[in-house]
Structures are given as structure tokens and as C-alpha cells.
Write a protein that holds these residues in place. Structure first.
Motif, mmCIF file in Angstrom:
data_model
loop_
_atom_site.group_PDB
_atom_site.id
_atom_site.type_symbol
_atom_site.label_atom_id
_atom_site.label_comp_id
_atom_site.label_asym_id
_atom_site.label_seq_id
_atom_site.Cartn_x
_atom_site.Cartn_y
_atom_site.Cartn_z
ATOM 1 N N LEU A 95 0.824 -1.210 0.000
ATOM 2 C CA LEU A 95 0.000 0.000 0.000
ATOM 3 C C LEU A 95 0.857 1.259 0.000
ATOM 4 O O LEU A 95 0.519 2.250 -0.664
ATOM 5 C CB LEU A 95 -0.960 -0.012 1.183
ATOM 6 C CG LEU A 95 -2.075 -1.055 1.079
ATOM 7 C CD1 LEU A 95 -2.873 -1.121 2.373
ATOM 8 C CD2 LEU A 95 -2.973 -0.766 -0.092
ATOM 9 N N HIS A 96 1.970 1.226 0.707
ATOM 10 C CA HIS A 96 2.894 2.370 0.690
ATOM 11 C C HIS A 96 3.399 2.607 -0.730
ATOM 12 O O HIS A 96 3.335 3.720 -1.251
ATOM 13 C CB HIS A 96 4.068 2.122 1.636
ATOM 14 C CG HIS A 96 5.163 3.120 1.471
ATOM 15 N ND1 HIS A 96 6.214 2.939 0.591
ATOM 16 C CD2 HIS A 96 5.368 4.326 2.056
ATOM 17 C CE1 HIS A 96 7.003 3.990 0.639
ATOM 18 N NE2 HIS A 96 6.521 4.845 1.517
ATOM 19 N N ASP A 97 3.902 1.552 -1.350
ATOM 20 C CA ASP A 97 4.464 1.674 -2.687
ATOM 21 C C ASP A 97 3.416 2.098 -3.710
ATOM 22 O O ASP A 97 3.703 2.856 -4.631
ATOM 23 C CB ASP A 97 5.102 0.356 -3.121
ATOM 24 C CG ASP A 97 6.347 0.018 -2.309
ATOM 25 O OD1 ASP A 97 6.806 0.860 -1.514
ATOM 26 O OD2 ASP A 97 6.853 -1.113 -2.468
ATOM 27 N N LEU A 98 2.190 1.618 -3.541
ATOM 28 C CA LEU A 98 1.110 1.975 -4.453
ATOM 29 C C LEU A 98 0.855 3.487 -4.435
ATOM 30 O O LEU A 98 0.737 4.119 -5.485
ATOM 31 C CB LEU A 98 -0.159 1.212 -4.071
ATOM 32 C CG LEU A 98 -1.345 1.315 -5.000
ATOM 33 C CD1 LEU A 98 -1.005 0.698 -6.353
ATOM 34 C CD2 LEU A 98 -2.538 0.600 -4.387
ATOM 35 N N GLY A 99 0.798 4.059 -3.254
ATOM 36 C CA GLY A 99 0.592 5.502 -3.133
ATOM 37 C C GLY A 99 1.744 6.301 -3.714
ATOM 38 O O GLY A 99 1.541 7.303 -4.408
ATOM 39 N N VAL A 100 2.967 5.857 -3.447
ATOM 40 C CA VAL A 100 4.142 6.558 -3.972
ATOM 41 C C VAL A 100 4.183 6.451 -5.491
ATOM 42 O O VAL A 100 4.456 7.441 -6.185
ATOM 43 C CB VAL A 100 5.430 5.994 -3.337
ATOM 44 C CG1 VAL A 100 6.675 6.542 -4.025
ATOM 45 C CG2 VAL A 100 5.470 6.319 -1.848
ATOM 46 N N ARG A 101 3.893 5.271 -6.046
ATOM 47 C CA ARG A 101 3.892 5.102 -7.511
ATOM 48 C C ARG A 101 2.853 6.002 -8.168
ATOM 49 O O ARG A 101 3.104 6.580 -9.229
ATOM 50 C CB ARG A 101 3.617 3.639 -7.887
ATOM 51 C CG ARG A 101 4.825 2.750 -7.790
ATOM 52 C CD ARG A 101 4.607 1.411 -8.494
ATOM 53 N NE ARG A 101 3.346 0.775 -8.202
ATOM 54 C CZ ARG A 101 3.171 -0.200 -7.303
ATOM 55 N NH1 ARG A 101 4.192 -0.631 -6.602
ATOM 56 N NH2 ARG A 101 1.990 -0.728 -7.119
ATOM 57 N N GLU A 102 1.697 6.123 -7.564
ATOM 58 C CA GLU A 102 0.652 6.981 -8.142
ATOM 59 C C GLU A 102 1.095 8.437 -8.136
ATOM 60 O O GLU A 102 0.882 9.164 -9.108
ATOM 61 C CB GLU A 102 -0.667 6.810 -7.381
ATOM 62 C CG GLU A 102 -1.790 7.688 -7.885
ATOM 63 C CD GLU A 102 -2.194 7.444 -9.339
ATOM 64 O OE1 GLU A 102 -2.941 8.286 -9.882
ATOM 65 O OE2 GLU A 102 -1.781 6.432 -9.942
ATOM 66 N N MET A 103 1.730 8.875 -7.064
ATOM 67 C CA MET A 103 2.233 10.244 -6.995
ATOM 68 C C MET A 103 3.282 10.461 -8.097
ATOM 69 O O MET A 103 3.247 11.476 -8.810
ATOM 70 C CB MET A 103 2.851 10.514 -5.627
ATOM 71 C CG MET A 103 3.430 11.901 -5.463
ATOM 72 S SD MET A 103 4.269 12.130 -3.882
ATOM 73 C CE MET A 103 5.558 10.895 -3.977
ATOM 74 N N GLN A 104 4.195 9.507 -8.267
ATOM 75 C CA GLN A 104 5.220 9.627 -9.294
ATOM 76 C C GLN A 104 4.613 9.592 -10.696
ATOM 77 O O GLN A 104 5.067 10.302 -11.597
ATOM 78 C CB GLN A 104 6.251 8.508 -9.141
ATOM 79 C CG GLN A 104 7.090 8.669 -7.903
ATOM 80 C CD GLN A 104 7.946 7.447 -7.611
ATOM 81 O OE1 GLN A 104 7.678 6.342 -8.087
ATOM 82 N NE2 GLN A 104 8.979 7.644 -6.807
ATOM 83 N N ARG A 105 3.579 8.774 -10.896
ATOM 84 C CA ARG A 105 2.916 8.694 -12.192
ATOM 85 C C ARG A 105 2.295 10.043 -12.553
ATOM 86 O O ARG A 105 2.439 10.537 -13.675
ATOM 87 C CB ARG A 105 1.832 7.610 -12.185
ATOM 88 C CG ARG A 105 1.163 7.402 -13.549
ATOM 89 C CD ARG A 105 -0.104 6.582 -13.431
ATOM 90 N NE ARG A 105 -1.167 7.290 -12.744
ATOM 91 C CZ ARG A 105 -1.939 8.231 -13.314
ATOM 92 N NH1 ARG A 105 -1.764 8.576 -14.568
ATOM 93 N NH2 ARG A 105 -2.891 8.826 -12.620
ATOM 94 N N LYS A 106 1.627 10.666 -11.589
ATOM 95 C CA LYS A 106 1.009 11.967 -11.845
ATOM 96 C C LYS A 106 2.059 13.026 -12.167
ATOM 97 O O LYS A 106 1.847 13.863 -13.048
ATOM 98 C CB LYS A 106 0.165 12.403 -10.648
ATOM 99 C CG LYS A 106 -1.137 11.634 -10.539
ATOM 100 C CD LYS A 106 -1.968 12.122 -9.373
ATOM 101 C CE LYS A 106 -3.292 11.380 -9.327
ATOM 102 N NZ LYS A 106 -4.155 11.879 -8.264
ATOM 103 N N GLN A 107 3.197 12.990 -11.483
ATOM 104 C CA GLN A 107 4.272 13.935 -11.773
ATOM 105 C C GLN A 107 4.817 13.700 -13.180
ATOM 106 O O GLN A 107 5.092 14.651 -13.917
ATOM 107 C CB GLN A 107 5.394 13.804 -10.746
ATOM 108 C CG GLN A 107 5.025 14.312 -9.380
ATOM 109 C CD GLN A 107 6.076 13.993 -8.320
ATOM 110 O OE1 GLN A 107 6.930 13.124 -8.508
ATOM 111 N NE2 GLN A 107 6.013 14.696 -7.207
ATOM 112 N N PHE A 108 4.972 12.433 -13.565
ATOM 113 C CA PHE A 108 5.468 12.104 -14.899
ATOM 114 C C PHE A 108 4.508 12.594 -15.976
ATOM 115 O O PHE A 108 4.919 13.205 -16.960
ATOM 116 C CB PHE A 108 5.681 10.595 -15.027
ATOM 117 C CG PHE A 108 6.040 10.182 -16.424
ATOM 118 C CD1 PHE A 108 7.339 10.290 -16.882
ATOM 119 C CD2 PHE A 108 5.069 9.693 -17.286
ATOM 120 C CE1 PHE A 108 7.673 9.925 -18.175
ATOM 121 C CE2 PHE A 108 5.388 9.332 -18.581
ATOM 122 C CZ PHE A 108 6.696 9.437 -19.032
#
Length: 79
Positions: free
Chosen positions: A31-44
Motif C-alpha cells: 500500500l505504501h508503494d502503491l501511493g508513492v507510484r501513483e504520486m510519481q505517475r502523476k508527476q510524470f
């Protein structure tokens, strides 16, 4: 370190646990990684969109037939 309690239905939690297990992660890490990946995806995506916007005029000049009709000049519509 801050933490967060998240509620799931039994079915949702079962699915999330299965997804975590499939990645070989604990539920907490998944769940931690999922939230971080989504944040990074939006930045990308935001960066890619800004990059495309900066190059749009150059692309439209080089490839006028690829421009959407709404952005074409009046002369291009007659061609």
C-alpha cells in the motif's frame, strides 16, 4: 513516522492482500508503494504534458496533416 488507517470491505482487503502477495510484499509495503507510484505517475504525466505543450507548435509546423481540425488554419481545411 506518520501512519494511516485505511478501511476496506472484506472483498477489497482479500484482493489487496492477493496483489501484495503476488508482488512478494507485505500489505503495508504494498500500500505504501502503491501511493508513492501513483504520486510519481502523476508527476510524470504532468511533465510529459508540459513537454508536449512546449513542442506542439514545432510539431504542428513539421506535420501539418497531423493537426486536429480545430487547430488547423483556414487554408489547411481547403487542402
Amino acid at each position: 513516522m506518520p501512519s494511516l488507517n485505511v478501511s476496506f470491505t472484506d472483498e477489497e482487503l482479500e484482493g489487496v492482500r492477493a496483489a501484495a502477495a503476488a508482488e512478494g510484499k507485505s500489505l503495508k509495503q504494498y500500500l505504501h508503494d502503491l501511493g508513492v507510484r501513483e504520486m510519481q505517475r502523476k508527476q510524470f504525466v504532468a511533465g510529459a504534458a508540459a513537454w508536449a505543450d512546449r513542442l506542439r507548435a514545432e510539431f504542428d509546423t513539421a506535420f501539418p496533416d497531423e493537426m486536429p481540425p480545430g487547430r488547423r488554419g483556414k487554408g489547411a481545411a481547403a487542402a
